[in-house]
Design an enzyme around this catalytic site. Sequence first.
Site, PDB file in Angstrom:
ATOM      1  N   GLN C 127      28.790 -26.246 -74.416  1.00 54.12           N
ATOM      2  CA  GLN C 127      29.844 -26.936 -73.295  1.00 54.12           C
ATOM      3  C   GLN C 127      30.473 -28.117 -74.080  1.00 54.12           C
ATOM      4  O   GLN C 127      29.505 -28.962 -74.581  1.00 54.12           O
ATOM      5  CB  GLN C 127      29.017 -27.127 -72.224  1.00 54.12           C
ATOM      6  CG  GLN C 127      29.855 -27.788 -71.016  1.00 54.12           C
ATOM      7  CD  GLN C 127      28.864 -28.341 -69.900  1.00 54.12           C
ATOM      8  OE1 GLN C 127      27.897 -28.976 -70.173  1.00 54.12           O
ATOM      9  NE2 GLN C 127      29.435 -28.059 -68.820  1.00 54.12           N
ATOM     10  N   GLY C 128      31.625 -28.303 -73.922  1.00 57.57           N
ATOM     11  CA  GLY C 128      32.130 -29.651 -74.214  1.00 57.57           C
ATOM     12  C   GLY C 128      33.015 -30.481 -73.469  1.00 57.57           C
ATOM     13  O   GLY C 128      34.155 -30.273 -73.211  1.00 57.57           O
ATOM     14  N   GLU C 245      26.895 -24.283 -61.655  1.00 58.85           N
ATOM     15  CA  GLU C 245      25.862 -24.619 -62.657  1.00 58.85           C
ATOM     16  C   GLU C 245      24.341 -24.556 -62.063  1.00 58.85           C
ATOM     17  O   GLU C 245      23.360 -24.921 -62.390  1.00 58.85           O
ATOM     18  CB  GLU C 245      26.097 -26.031 -63.551  1.00 58.85           C
ATOM     19  CG  GLU C 245      25.545 -26.448 -64.774  1.00 58.85           C
ATOM     20  CD  GLU C 245      25.837 -27.710 -65.320  1.00 58.85           C
ATOM     21  OE1 GLU C 245      25.292 -28.176 -65.940  1.00 58.85           O
ATOM     22  OE2 GLU C 245      26.873 -28.255 -64.477  1.00 58.85           O
ATOM     23  N   SER C 371      23.786 -37.311 -63.388  1.00 63.46           N
ATOM     24  CA  SER C 371      22.783 -38.245 -63.170  1.00 63.46           C
ATOM     25  C   SER C 371      22.241 -38.075 -61.659  1.00 63.46           C
ATOM     26  O   SER C 371      22.947 -37.735 -60.838  1.00 63.46           O
ATOM     27  CB  SER C 371      23.053 -39.510 -63.584  1.00 63.46           C
ATOM     28  OG  SER C 371      23.650 -40.159 -62.782  1.00 63.46           O
ATOM     29  N   ASN C 372      20.976 -38.496 -61.444  1.00 62.34           N
ATOM     30  CA  ASN C 372      20.561 -38.432 -60.223  1.00 62.34           C
ATOM     31  C   ASN C 372      21.246 -39.465 -59.169  1.00 62.34           C
ATOM     32  O   ASN C 372      21.393 -39.375 -58.221  1.00 62.34           O
ATOM     33  CB  ASN C 372      18.859 -38.703 -59.963  1.00 62.34           C
ATOM     34  CG  ASN C 372      18.178 -37.246 -60.313  1.00 62.34           C
ATOM     35  OD1 ASN C 372      18.836 -36.388 -60.880  1.00 62.34           O
ATOM     36  ND2 ASN C 372      17.094 -37.161 -60.107  1.00 62.34           N
ATOM     37  N   GLU C 373      21.771 -40.744 -60.017  1.00 62.27           N
ATOM     38  CA  GLU C 373      22.425 -41.469 -59.046  1.00 62.27           C
ATOM     39  C   GLU C 373      23.814 -41.167 -58.751  1.00 62.27           C
ATOM     40  O   GLU C 373      24.369 -41.121 -57.683  1.00 62.27           O
ATOM     41  CB  GLU C 373      22.890 -42.772 -60.105  1.00 62.27           C
ATOM     42  CG  GLU C 373      21.626 -43.655 -60.225  1.00 62.27           C
ATOM     43  CD  GLU C 373      20.638 -43.212 -61.296  1.00 62.27           C
ATOM     44  OE1 GLU C 373      21.003 -42.135 -62.153  1.00 62.27           O
ATOM     45  OE2 GLU C 373      19.601 -43.799 -61.520  1.00 62.27           O
TER      46      GLU C 373
END
Lengths: 370, 370, 386, 386
Positions: C127-128, C245, C371-373
């Site tokens: 993946q890019g 995903e 991210s979890n944030e």
Amino acid sequence: MDFSFNDEQQMLLDSTRRFIAERYDFEHRNHVRATADGWSRDVWKQFGELGLLAINIPEADGGIGAGSVGTMLVSNAMGEGLLLEPFLSSAVLATHAIVQLGSAQQRGDWLPALATGESIAVLAHDEASTRFDVMHIETQAVRSGDGWRITGRKSLVYHAPAANLLLVSARVDKEIGLFAVPTDAAGVTLLPRTTVDEQRAADIVLDNVAAAASARLGEDVREALQVVLDQGLAALCAEAFGAMDRILAATIEYSRSRVQFGVPIGSFQALQHRMAEMLMHLEQARSMSYLATLRCTDTDPVARRTALSAAKVLMGQAARYIGQQAVQLHGGMGMTDELEVSHYFKRLLAFELRCGTTDEHLAVYHQQIR
Amino acid sequence: MDFSFNDEQQMLLDSTRRFIAERYDFEHRNHVRATADGWSRDVWKQFGELGLLAINIPEADGGIGAGSVGTMLVSNAMGEGLLLEPFLSSAVLATHAIVQLGSAQQRGDWLPALATGESIAVLAHDEASTRFDVMHIETQAVRSGDGWRITGRKSLVYHAPAANLLLVSARVDKEIGLFAVPTDAAGVTLLPRTTVDEQRAADIVLDNVAAAASARLGEDVREALQVVLDQGLAALCAEAFGAMDRILAATIEYSRSRVQFGVPIGSFQALQHRMAEMLMHLEQARSMSYLATLRCTDTDPVARRTALSAAKVLMGQAARYIGQQAVQLHGGMGMTDELEVSHYFKRLLAFELRCGTTDEHLAVYHQQIR
Amino acid sequence: MDLDFSTVELAFRDEVRQFLAAELPADIRDRIVRGDHSHVREDTIRWQKILHAKGWGAPAWPVEFGGTGWSKTQQYIFETECALADAPAQLAFGIKMVAPVLMRYGSTEQQNRFLPRIRAADDWWCQGYSEPGSGSDLASLKMKAERDGDEYVLNGQKAWNTLGHFADWIFCLVRTDSSAKPQKGISFLLIDMKTSGITVRPTKLLDGSFEVNEIWFDNVRVPVTNRVGDENEGWTYAKFLLGHERTNIAGIGWSKRELRRLKSDSAKVSKDGRSLLEDPVFGGRIAQVEIELTALEITNMRVIFDEAAKKAPGPEASMLKIRGTEIMQRISELQMELLGASALAYAHDSDDSRATASYLNLRKLTIFGGSNEIQRNIIAHMILKL
Amino acid sequence: MDLDFSTVELAFRDEVRQFLAAELPADIRDRIVRGDHSHVREDTIRWQKILHAKGWGAPAWPVEFGGTGWSKTQQYIFETECALADAPAQLAFGIKMVAPVLMRYGSTEQQNRFLPRIRAADDWWCQGYSEPGSGSDLASLKMKAERDGDEYVLNGQKAWNTLGHFADWIFCLVRTDSSAKPQKGISFLLIDMKTSGITVRPTKLLDGSFEVNEIWFDNVRVPVTNRVGDENEGWTYAKFLLGHERTNIAGIGWSKRELRRLKSDSAKVSKDGRSLLEDPVFGGRIAQVEIELTALEITNMRVIFDEAAKKAPGPEASMLKIRGTEIMQRISELQMELLGASALAYAHDSDDSRATASYLNLRKLTIFGGSNEIQRNIIAHMILKL
């Protein structure tokens, strides 16, 4: 009540910091850790010249006698720079052991070479069996003629590969004895290990190792050894504080410069509050590092042990929170070997695990207060 | 795997919610809790008419037999509305005890009046000694002629002052027996208490209370009583979930409307993340309420006990986090008796403490898995 | 309401278990058990070919593309059982990420060309997406693709590319219009990693491993026919992909397996005459995380059940990602704490260091993949409507 | 460096202890021990008069105003020892809040009129800062003061006024210029609570107590001479006051006392043949909070030491407030948990309910006096410069 440092102490801190800033930046450290030894003999020699290796040797023995506050400040700087040299192992732990337990003869034999850095000694005490009882060792010393034969296995002794002298604790009947054994003595085998914080260490196998009568330091050293370990723990705490201080500073700096969604990520309130929390952990840790430093020589063993265990618990928890959040706030960059942050993170992880884990010290503390 | 409710279940939930919305708003609740009884006989009668008091009575006994899912949904609604009536005490706990332990005669004698609401029964089991072992009771029943004499002291039995029938557990030699005792029997003294969640309860002193042979339900009820308590716990969990759901909704609503610094406080990221965390606790709690509901009748005692204890632990922690943060995010208003939020907060606090605290259930769970 | 699998689902689970017992090669399983990553590429491909031979190469795909036709619940059972049996994870980039995009937005030619090779493990995809300056703020990506006849000419850099050093193909988000708003002007390209001008530089991670890469594109020419969908509409496809995903985002299988390991390992460490599993403090922490995992397992099944009804993943997946990664990190912490000072000795490729390596490496879980944030922002905005 | 008190300080501590042992009335002490708030007003005044007679009525004031001349460390020792001895807290609103403002910004006439009566507990002061719409965002306050000759005419409402139902005087922030920026246009007034037009309505709190009030002002006339400092400059004085409010903000004395109680109470509850103090889980939590309190005690002393050097409280006080209130709440949680189900029975004025009442009531600690969220903002902005 006085939280200031006197001029000598401040000078010790400043000069150590200056040395590290000039000679031991992150790039140099990367170079050092890639060498075969994993630490720098050159830097070590200069430490000797600067007198840093003599700060725990009393003036009467030809040293500087900077006391626990001096040791704290030098250790702070070592932690700030993530140094890889055996300062804590040789110049604190082993030096204290010899100073406090050695005869005049032994002190005279060993301390001068430790002070210059010519000689490196390490305290080989921990074993698999010391986990939940730090004095429960299984290595044995049995009398053999005038001297002793020592058999056992020591776990992950930091900087043992660098040392020419091992101070080995061993059971002598119901007592605990401490014996000076040259690293190259027959029957001594070092199994080299690298630690998670990128330092060099070894498991040490002792197979019927001969030690002369003169190699024994003191008699039953159980109490005295605990004092030495506590002094080492105080220095380790100071080192960890230096690392925490720097990793937080790096995180704040990163959050100011890293832009996402058109603004520095440090402008996001959720991250600001996280960093405020990190700061509070840091300041509480600083307080406990002071406590550890000023109580590690306390003659009241309960006051000493509760203070040291309390410090290790709180600072271990601070190390985990600050370390984990520093990586998190650095995002992907925090995961790389490239930035300093991951190396501080690993140093702080090692701090949690060394000299008794957070859990182990909480249990010790609990035992004392209940 | 199916997380849907069938039509009957959905109707039960909807009709209970509708009743509460129409007849039991916060203002009415304030009125009810200020009355001498602290709960509404009028509402109770209507529950009887709606059939809510018969949902745990099997169809064979003239009830509705809505099962644990039906009980969960009604309890949800009761928790949403913070109801003060003895639904859990009488229509769940005591009803289950009679249904599962009573003879045909006993069921016939007591269940019809419980179903209409004419009669209210409570299970008097907990004592000071049951804290760390829920079956360690000290109340004793000794044979006396054809019947029994019961002596002991029961702790904080919810809704005991409302009940005309007490189901009292007592040691019979090494067994545990359950005895039906009218509240007005000679030797029974109720010491009324108000609970932290504004419900009415009593400590019950039993001083040589006479019970006929026919007053005993079943034989050794140790196992069966645990099942009844677990069914009650599942209903309590469902009630708590209803309260959590509402207190979070109220908090989100408040954060949208409360303006400080020129913007709604719900626009502050630190508070947004806090509410996201509350939501995750809520959704995890919902899952565990389902688990408690669907396992509380499991015939495998280990599966049942681990599920119920796991639910109580996770939901107790969710209750604490959600409750505390709801008050915090309401600021000063959260501290007042005036808004609903503090009453939900106290209901959730009571949930943590009732039917075994978080700590006690974690220990039970740990005992099972180790 | 029913929390239990149906008889049919239980029979399916048994079939998967039997298959795993019979077909998962012992040497591959052994490396997973020991945390040995030295054969990741070979093992992943070998295992994918075994699954493919069984017809299970792409569980979630529709039958017409060679999928299994399994329900969401069956897919969940399959993934969980694979993890519990110490099978390697299937490579998500092909099967779970680019493939759904191709099936939905790709041309028939693209579908015919790429999908069979993904299923058969003939092509390794990567993946890019992220760039050094575009992590959480993905839409700010800068890598340029300028049209030159039938080709795009690519210049720029991608970062945090996972396992791209093994890859045959990469799917990239590139900027085809710099004048538009950030989300507009992005296109979705399929690029042969052998194209000249591509340089892959592995990034050393804190645990000593090499999993992610920086990739430089220097005048890399890509046929316009390798663009998926319309020019400048790539953000739509990227968002679609991010939704997909999320399968198994909670890592239930991994956590159950590692928790099982934690329990059995802690039962062997003795303290004060009993094991650490029995110890009220340490064992209590294990109990706590097991309870949270139990709850998450049910929450995960609820999301699967709701998705099956609604046919689309929703923002609830953010909850699974946050709690799932927290639990995984917590388990890895406990595994490390179980070792005590023994966790200090570290060599990232040694069996003894498995727990410490895992602790270090899994710090990534709360950073990568949104991210979890960012996930908390999603919950606040999309679910709580704040 | 030295963590210990000096010989002189230790002698001072002994003197304070002896004074407390001799002079603190048993009935007052007993009510504090039992958490009985029924005599708050009388007890506070009685105790203040005893302190005043000893010359210790206003420890922090300069000697010229009748203070003690004690060092910051001595003040800390005094407050901690008072708390440890179960003495009532001195009323902060007069001694610690309005008095420093008067000493710094008030006229000589105001100083002479009010300060002696504060020290002697002749006047009970309360604070009129927050309003229903102005909590964290204090500068948005709306209560109007319009000039009419030598008087201001006040209209508006104050909220979260602590213990104002006992008060003789209130100091208020009022808006004297609505056209200016929020921080400008605020003035600082001293108002006699007996003035006509003032209505005090106690607010019932969640624990059943009455501590705070709403106060309505309906055409309340206040002499201009009761304004402190300049018109429209009240924000400056308010900020000065907020800085001074921070003495003893960490609540070390309270926490030490209640932790001592928690330890002795938990030693009496038996579980599995040992006490809850000895229990690894519950006792471990006590150990944990004791360690955090030890650290905070040192941090507090560091701040005192630094303040003594710099002569002004800094933003570090925000850390003391956050950690101090967290520890106090944690101790109150443990006191409640110690009771188990017994904590369920509740009557806010009963001895048995002390722990539960304390748990409920102390939720306020993280809200009032600048919420902990506001304190974190202060740390982020003022210390971390984010």
